[in-house]
Scaffold this motif. Structure first.
Motif, PDB file in Angstrom:
ATOM      1  N   GLY A   1       0.791  -1.230   0.000  1.00 48.19           N
ATOM      2  CA  GLY A   1       0.000   0.000   0.000  1.00 48.19           C
ATOM      3  C   GLY A   1       0.817   1.271   0.000  1.00 48.19           C
ATOM      4  O   GLY A   1       0.252   2.376  -0.114  1.00 48.19           O
ATOM      5  N   LYS A   2       2.146   1.156   0.123  1.00 48.19           N
ATOM      6  CA  LYS A   2       2.977   2.353   0.102  1.00 48.19           C
ATOM      7  C   LYS A   2       2.976   2.955  -1.304  1.00 48.19           C
ATOM      8  O   LYS A   2       3.127   2.254  -2.299  1.00 48.19           O
ATOM      9  N   LYS A   3       2.814   4.262  -1.341  1.00 49.03           N
ATOM     10  CA  LYS A   3       2.738   4.970  -2.627  1.00 49.03           C
ATOM     11  C   LYS A   3       4.141   5.441  -3.016  1.00 49.03           C
ATOM     12  O   LYS A   3       4.690   6.338  -2.393  1.00 49.03           O
ATOM     13  N   LEU A   4       4.690   4.804  -4.039  1.00 49.45           N
ATOM     14  CA  LEU A   4       6.043   5.120  -4.490  1.00 49.45           C
ATOM     15  C   LEU A   4       6.002   5.877  -5.808  1.00 49.45           C
ATOM     16  O   LEU A   4       5.387   5.410  -6.779  1.00 49.45           O
ATOM     17  N   LEU A   5       6.662   7.013  -5.843  1.00 51.95           N
ATOM     18  CA  LEU A   5       6.817   7.773  -7.079  1.00 51.95           C
ATOM     19  C   LEU A   5       8.095   7.291  -7.769  1.00 51.95           C
ATOM     20  O   LEU A   5       9.194   7.447  -7.228  1.00 51.95           O
ATOM     21  N   ILE A   6       7.948   6.684  -8.931  1.00 48.13           N
ATOM     22  CA  ILE A   6       9.082   6.171  -9.698  1.00 48.13           C
ATOM     23  C   ILE A   6       9.402   7.180 -10.795  1.00 48.13           C
ATOM     24  O   ILE A   6       8.548   7.488 -11.632  1.00 48.13           O
TER      25      ILE A   6
ATOM     26  N   ALA B   1      15.851  -0.698  -0.895  1.00 51.64           N
ATOM     27  CA  ALA B   1      15.854   0.695  -1.352  1.00 51.64           C
ATOM     28  C   ALA B   1      14.483   1.327  -1.177  1.00 51.64           C
ATOM     29  O   ALA B   1      14.369   2.507  -0.815  1.00 51.64           O
ATOM     30  N   ALA B   2      13.420   0.540  -1.400  1.00 50.84           N
ATOM     31  CA  ALA B   2      12.060   1.066  -1.232  1.00 50.84           C
ATOM     32  C   ALA B   2      11.760   1.328   0.242  1.00 50.84           C
ATOM     33  O   ALA B   2      11.099   2.330   0.587  1.00 50.84           O
ATOM     34  N   LEU B   3      12.236   0.453   1.119  1.00 46.69           N
ATOM     35  CA  LEU B   3      12.040   0.681   2.563  1.00 46.69           C
ATOM     36  C   LEU B   3      12.737   1.963   2.999  1.00 46.69           C
ATOM     37  O   LEU B   3      12.179   2.764   3.760  1.00 46.69           O
ATOM     38  N   ILE B   4      13.959   2.166   2.525  1.00 47.74           N
ATOM     39  CA  ILE B   4      14.694   3.395   2.875  1.00 47.74           C
ATOM     40  C   ILE B   4      13.962   4.620   2.327  1.00 47.74           C
ATOM     41  O   ILE B   4      13.803   5.635   3.020  1.00 47.74           O
ATOM     42  N   ALA B   5      13.494   4.517   1.084  1.00 46.12           N
ATOM     43  CA  ALA B   5      12.823   5.665   0.448  1.00 46.12           C
ATOM     44  C   ALA B   5      11.530   6.034   1.160  1.00 46.12           C
ATOM     45  O   ALA B   5      11.148   7.215   1.186  1.00 46.12           O
ATOM     46  N   THR B   6      10.855   5.044   1.733  1.00 50.74           N
ATOM     47  CA  THR B   6       9.591   5.330   2.428  1.00 50.74           C
ATOM     48  C   THR B   6       9.795   5.584   3.922  1.00 50.74           C
ATOM     49  O   THR B   6       8.821   5.680   4.675  1.00 50.74           O
ATOM     50  N   GLY B   7      11.074   5.675   4.358  1.00 49.80           N
ATOM     51  CA  GLY B   7      11.359   6.066   5.731  1.00 49.80           C
ATOM     52  C   GLY B   7      11.182   4.965   6.751  1.00 49.80           C
ATOM     53  O   GLY B   7      11.014   5.249   7.953  1.00 49.80           O
ATOM     54  N   GLN B   8      11.223   3.705   6.334  1.00 50.43           N
ATOM     55  CA  GLN B   8      11.064   2.591   7.277  1.00 50.43           C
ATOM     56  C   GLN B   8      12.439   2.095   7.723  1.00 50.43           C
ATOM     57  O   GLN B   8      13.307   1.828   6.899  1.00 50.43           O
ATOM     58  N   TYR B   9      12.591   1.963   9.012  1.00 53.17           N
ATOM     59  CA  TYR B   9      13.894   1.617   9.586  1.00 53.17           C
ATOM     60  C   TYR B   9      14.277   0.199   9.183  1.00 53.17           C
ATOM     61  O   TYR B   9      13.470  -0.731   9.241  1.00 53.17           O
ATOM     62  N   ILE B  10      15.542   0.035   8.766  1.00 51.77           N
ATOM     63  CA  ILE B  10      16.064  -1.303   8.497  1.00 51.77           C
ATOM     64  C   ILE B  10      17.257  -1.543   9.419  1.00 51.77           C
ATOM     65  O   ILE B  10      18.082  -0.658   9.653  1.00 51.77           O
ATOM     66  N   ARG B  11      17.314  -2.757   9.948  1.00 52.50           N
ATOM     67  CA  ARG B  11      18.419  -3.120  10.833  1.00 52.50           C
ATOM     68  C   ARG B  11      19.661  -3.420  10.002  1.00 52.50           C
ATOM     69  O   ARG B  11      19.566  -3.787   8.837  1.00 52.50           O
ATOM     70  N   PRO B  12      20.838  -3.293  10.599  1.00 56.54           N
ATOM     71  CA  PRO B  12      22.056  -3.709   9.903  1.00 56.54           C
ATOM     72  C   PRO B  12      21.957  -5.183   9.506  1.00 56.54           C
ATOM     73  O   PRO B  12      21.445  -6.011  10.263  1.00 56.54           O
ATOM     74  N   ILE B  13      22.392  -5.482   8.299  1.00 57.89           N
ATOM     75  CA  ILE B  13      22.324  -6.845   7.778  1.00 57.89           C
ATOM     76  C   ILE B  13      23.698  -7.464   7.890  1.00 57.89           C
ATOM     77  O   ILE B  13      24.665  -6.996   7.267  1.00 57.89           O
ATOM     78  N   GLN B  14      23.809  -8.493   8.678  1.00 56.02           N
ATOM     79  CA  GLN B  14      25.089  -9.151   8.897  1.00 56.02           C
ATOM     80  C   GLN B  14      25.344 -10.168   7.788  1.00 56.02           C
ATOM     81  O   GLN B  14      24.516 -11.043   7.529  1.00 56.02           O
ATOM     82  N   LYS B  15      26.490 -10.032   7.154  1.00 57.24           N
ATOM     83  CA  LYS B  15      26.862 -10.999   6.126  1.00 57.24           C
ATOM     84  C   LYS B  15      27.599 -12.165   6.753  1.00 57.24           C
ATOM     85  O   LYS B  15      28.450 -11.958   7.613  1.00 57.24           O
ATOM     86  N   PRO B  16      27.351 -13.366   6.290  1.00 55.27           N
ATOM     87  CA  PRO B  16      28.154 -14.503   6.757  1.00 55.27           C
ATOM     88  C   PRO B  16      29.562 -14.440   6.159  1.00 55.27           C
ATOM     89  O   PRO B  16      29.822 -13.660   5.237  1.00 55.27           O
TER      90      PRO B  16
ATOM     91  N   PRO C   1      -5.135  14.288  -3.689  1.00 58.04           N
ATOM     92  CA  PRO C   1      -4.441  14.463  -2.403  1.00 58.04           C
ATOM     93  C   PRO C   1      -4.223  13.155  -1.653  1.00 58.04           C
ATOM     94  O   PRO C   1      -3.294  13.046  -0.846  1.00 58.04           O
ATOM     95  N   ASP C   2      -5.058  12.147  -1.923  1.00 56.32           N
ATOM     96  CA  ASP C   2      -4.893  10.859  -1.251  1.00 56.32           C
ATOM     97  C   ASP C   2      -3.751  10.046  -1.847  1.00 56.32           C
ATOM     98  O   ASP C   2      -3.415   8.968  -1.327  1.00 56.32           O
ATOM     99  N   LEU C   3      -3.122  10.558  -2.925  1.00 57.37           N
ATOM    100  CA  LEU C   3      -2.016   9.859  -3.571  1.00 57.37           C
ATOM    101  C   LEU C   3      -0.688  10.589  -3.358  1.00 57.37           C
ATOM    102  O   LEU C   3       0.242  10.416  -4.128  1.00 57.37           O
ATOM    103  N   ASP C   4      -0.617  11.373  -2.297  1.00 57.13           N
ATOM    104  CA  ASP C   4       0.649  12.029  -1.945  1.00 57.13           C
ATOM    105  C   ASP C   4       1.692  10.944  -1.697  1.00 57.13           C
ATOM    106  O   ASP C   4       1.507  10.080  -0.827  1.00 57.13           O
ATOM    107  N   PRO C   5       2.814  10.930  -2.440  1.00 54.85           N
ATOM    108  CA  PRO C   5       3.750   9.803  -2.358  1.00 54.85           C
ATOM    109  C   PRO C   5       4.375   9.652  -0.977  1.00 54.85           C
ATOM    110  O   PRO C   5       4.646  10.617  -0.269  1.00 54.85           O
ATOM    111  N   ASP C   6       4.623   8.378  -0.612  1.00 52.55           N
ATOM    112  CA  ASP C   6       5.340   8.062   0.624  1.00 52.55           C
ATOM    113  C   ASP C   6       6.842   8.035   0.395  1.00 52.55           C
ATOM    114  O   ASP C   6       7.624   8.060   1.354  1.00 52.55           O
ATOM    115  N   GLY C   7       7.258   7.930  -0.872  1.00 50.39           N
ATOM    116  CA  GLY C   7       8.678   7.883  -1.193  1.00 50.39           C
ATOM    117  C   GLY C   7       8.892   8.099  -2.673  1.00 50.39           C
ATOM    118  O   GLY C   7       7.957   8.001  -3.479  1.00 50.39           O
ATOM    119  N   VAL C   8      10.130   8.429  -3.025  1.00 52.40           N
ATOM    120  CA  VAL C   8      10.475   8.646  -4.433  1.00 52.40           C
ATOM    121  C   VAL C   8      11.767   7.894  -4.733  1.00 52.40           C
ATOM    122  O   VAL C   8      12.699   7.868  -3.906  1.00 52.40           O
TER     123      VAL C   8
END
Length: 806
Positions: free
Chosen positions: A12-17, A320-335, A79-86
């Motif tokens: 449901g996140k509105k992304l402007l591409i 990238a979409a999570l970052i663009a929409t302002g959602q926190y992501i935890r550090p990803i540990q590589k094996p 107005p209901d389509l104001d993007p959450d991220g670009v």
């Protein structure tokens, strides 16, 4: 691994591409759609991405002000389509994306920072000012010789555009002479048509060559902190043009070398002020340690997504979409070890030419393969262009096994690219050095490729062609000729599309746009219906001239024939010279010219260079010399046209439709006969303008049209057909045309004129009589295309311009 941080959900996140890019980027939008995003796409027009777009905002993304206004207007209405991220996945629009994030207050990279990173000269200056590693560099201006600007630098040098992508126009030079040649080459050839990212600017710079191993670091950055990074090795490039050949993941560099590179990337991003995004950082590690090359403020190229996902399980598009929409992501540990080792290679052309053979397996064991070219496409290798045909990668539990698999996959693909020779439509190009005349040669290759593809295509496959429908578009016009032109083009396009052809409308009311479409849309062949340019039918032949200049095959007659047949006086002279019967005639170009005072009456007075019966009315036929003089004055002074005076032949009129070419088989279609005996007194036996285009009821009722004619002696039918065919060939018609023939009271036929570009809407004469001969409308149109293809096959360039029948 997808990012499973609690509370993260893109549904449901509105992304402007910003800008779809080409079809190579399909996977990005497909993935976002799978994740449940509502995609609002900012693009110049609707395109292949329609299956993924929930909403469109149409604007030229090169015009930032217009794009921002279009976004504001869209949000105001919705107005209901104001993007959450670009986001953008396209290098061209990194700067616009930054402007939009600033404008809407969204997560992103501020415009001033993005400009500093994307401008390669400013980026080098930034590194120098902040005591960060950088090679010697200089801007190359135009007011002095190139060597003046690099006098403080040491060869070898790398010359490149300040803006740009995909290594286009990046060239290694060894001395002053190569520098001069290279700068000249870049300035002459560097356009956004070759590399769209150059729309941002075409300034040139030089920098000292950096030795060492080249790597790409793909980084997820949020709140200024690196949440994940992946490093891949790039195979050695093909120099001097730095053509990328392949890559592998993970890097073979030591942990300490990797750490040094990541620390460098982190410091540069922090000093720049880049806080959020999916970043593609290019660097080298050599004798001088870690050295930055450039920063791309968007996800890396197409294969990067697959490499990172298969090696580490990280979905860069989702992250990238999570970052663009302002959602926190935890550090990803590589094996310590990747899930898989991957090796990839590009399919690169050894030379420019035409792709003539392509054999690709349906799938690659333990990998993926992607090809972007089709048989018949032009392929441009440096210095003419910077294209690759596709890529392949394979994965395994060890790097050695992955490399073996990718080599086997490469060996399973057969690619043949034909060089152009004197036997083809492009002669060998001689150049004083490897770079000179590259632009001319590139244009020649692309044009010649169209001809070669038309020559080689099998008739059963001709519906794979991309057909340009050249005509004139008139929306809601009250002019019957304009309305017919528009309707015919639309019907022809729809009919061909039903049979599998791709079509593009070329509106020659806007000739510059039409030419741009021909080149940008890669039209294979033009179906030429154009009758006007700059609102003048006198320019009709020049459309065909443009096709010849652009090396685009086209249907119908060449520009010489189209121009000749517009000039009724010259056609009369030609028919008379070849002893083809035509009514007695005279002509005048001005009021000072004289005419035969004993000319037989009745006579018809016509404008000598107009079509569509313009200027032909019932008053055009005169019975005495006073009327003749008045009508001559009218045409010369009111219509401002030269005058053709013609003996009026009052009996039946025959339209003779012909398909084919003078040096190949020709086909005379069933005749069409017009009988005028039911016209009321006072109406001459002919078709005036109102009968052809204004739907005159009197003429509809008074003229009987027989298709085919009834009760006409076979000898007369043959004679009419023979003289019409002679006239068709004498003026040099190609593919199809129509001759008008009149019969006098004694049964003698006379050619009035030849139309090399007759109307071919579904109800017009030529397709109607073709149906009597077994060709439905779609068959008729395909037969015209087939005849045009035959004209270009096994013949030298511009053979169709040679009027050997004369």
């Amino acid at each position: 691994m997808t990012n499973k941080t609690r509370g993260n959900d893109l549904k449901g996140k509105k992304l402007l591409i910003v800008n779809t890019g080409n079809r190579k980027k399909r996977f990005t939008l497909k993935r976002l759609k799978e994740l449940g995003c509502t995609l609002i796409i900012l693009n110049v027009a609707e395109n292949w991405a329609r299956a993924y777009a929930s909403h469109w905002i149409f604007a030229d993304t090169n015009d930032h002000a217009a794009a921002l206004q279009a976004i504001a207007d869209f949000i105001l209405v919705n107005p209901d389509l104001d993007p959450d991220g670009v986001m953008t996945f396209w290098e061209d629009d990194v700067l616009l994306t930054s402007r939009i994030s600033d404008f809407l207050g969204l997560k992103g990279i501020p415009y001033d920072i993005a400009r500093l990173a994307r401008d390669k000269f400013l980026f080098r200056s930034f590194c120098k000012d902040n005591n960060l590693p950088a090679p010697g560099y200089a801007l190359i201006d135009t007011d002095k010789p190139a060597q003046h600007y690099v006098s403080q630098l040491r060869y070898p040098l790398v010359v490149k555009p300040v803006y740009g992508a995909s290594s286009a126009f990046v060239v290694r030079v060894e001395d002053d002479q190569q520098l001069r040649e290279t700068v000249e080459y870049i300035r002459e050839n560097m356009t956004s048509e070759v590399e769209s990212a150059l729309a941002a600017g075409t300034t040139i710079m030089a920098e000292e060559y950096i030795d060492g191993n080249e790597v790409d670091i793909d980084i997820l950055l949020q709140n200024g902190k690196i949440k994940f990074w992946s490093m891949s090795d790039n195979d050695a490039t093909r120099e001097p043009f730095f053509v990328e050949t392949g890559q592998c993941i993970p890097t073979r560099l030591s942990p300490s070398q990797q750490a040094e590179l990541v620390d460098l990337a982190e410091e540069i991003l922090e000093r720049l002020g880049v806080g959020h995004g999916c970043i593609h950082f290019e660097a080298k590690y050599g004798a001088r340690g870690a050295m930055p090359i450039e920063i791309n403020l968007r996800m890396g190229g197409d294969e990067v997504y697959y490499f990172v996902k298969e090696a580490w399980g990280v979905d860069l598009v989702e992250s990238a979409a999570l970052i663009a929409t302002g959602q926190y992501i935890r550090p990803i540990q590589k094996p310590e070890r990747p899930k898989k080792y991957l090796s990839g290679k590009y399919f690169l052309p050894a030379h420019s030419g035409l792709l003539t053979s392509l054999s690709v397996p349906k799938s690659v064991p333990h990998g993926e393969i992607e090809l972007f070219k089709d048989i018949g496409d032009p392929v441009l290798a440096p210095p003419l262009g910077y294209e690759y045909l596709g890529w392949v990668y394979a994965m395994a539990d060890t790097m050695g096994e992955a490399e073996e698999r990718v080599e086997r996959a490469m060996g399973s693909v057969t690619i043949e690219i034909a060089k152009f020779t004197r036997g083809s439509s492009l002669g060998k190009t001689k150049r004083k050095n490897s770079l000179s005349s590259a632009r001319m040669a590139k244009d020649a290759v692309i044009g010649a490729a169209r001809i070669e593809m038309i020559r080689s295509i099998e008739y059963e496959n001709q519906n794979r062609l991309h057909v340009g429908i050249a005509s004139n578009g008139f929306a809601d016009s009250d002019d019957p000729i304009e309305a017919e032109l528009t309707s015919d083009a639309q019907t022809i396009a729809a009919t061909l599309e039903q049979r599998g052809y791709k079509t593009t409308f070329l509106d020659f009311n806007h000739p510059f746009e039409a030419v741009k479409k021909i080149t940008d849309a890669r039209i294979d062949i033009v179906f030429n219906l154009c009758e006007r340019i700059n609102q003048s039918s006198l320019l009709e032949p020049h459309a065909a001239s443009l096709y010849d200049i652009l090396r685009v095959p086209y249907t119908g007659s060449n520009p010489f024939t189209l121009g000749l047949c517009l000039d009724k006086i010259r056609v009369k002279k030609l028919l008379s010279f070849h002893h083809i019967p035509t009514p007695r005639w005279d002509y005048m170009y001005s009021v000072s010219d004289d005419y035969d005072r004993d000319f037989p009456l009745p006579a018809i007075v016509k404008p000598a260079n107009s079509d569509s019966s313009i200027g032909i009315t019932n008053d055009s036929v005169v019975e005495n010399h006073g009327e003749l003089k008045d009508r001559i004055d009218y045409v010369l002074t009111e219509l401002k046209r030269p005058v053709l005076i013609e003996e009026f032949i009052s009996e039946d009129e025959y339209d003779v439709s012909i398909m084919g070419n003078w040096d190949d088989s020709q086909r005379i279609l069933p005749l069409s006969r017009s009988i005028f005996k039911d016209l009321p007194d006072g109406y001459w036996h002919m078709y005036p303008y109102e009968a052809k285009f204004l739907g005159s009821t009197i003429h509809k009722k008074g003229i009987e049209v027989q298709r085919p004619p009834k009760g006409v002696p076979a000898k007369l039918t043959s004679l009419i057909s023979e003289i019409a065919l002679d006239a068709y060939n004498v003026v040099g018609c190609s593919d199809y045309g129509r001759a008008e023939v009149r019969i006098d009271a004694k049964g003698n036929p006379f050619v009035l004129e030849v139309n090399p570009n007759p109307s071919i809407g579904p109800t017009d004469c030529v397709p109607t009589v073709a149906a009597l001969d077994g060709l439905d409308y779609g068959d008729f149109l395909e037969e015209i295309l087939r005849l045009a293809i035959r004209r270009y096959r096994d013949r030298p360039p511009y053979h169709h311009l040679q009027m050997t029948t004369l």
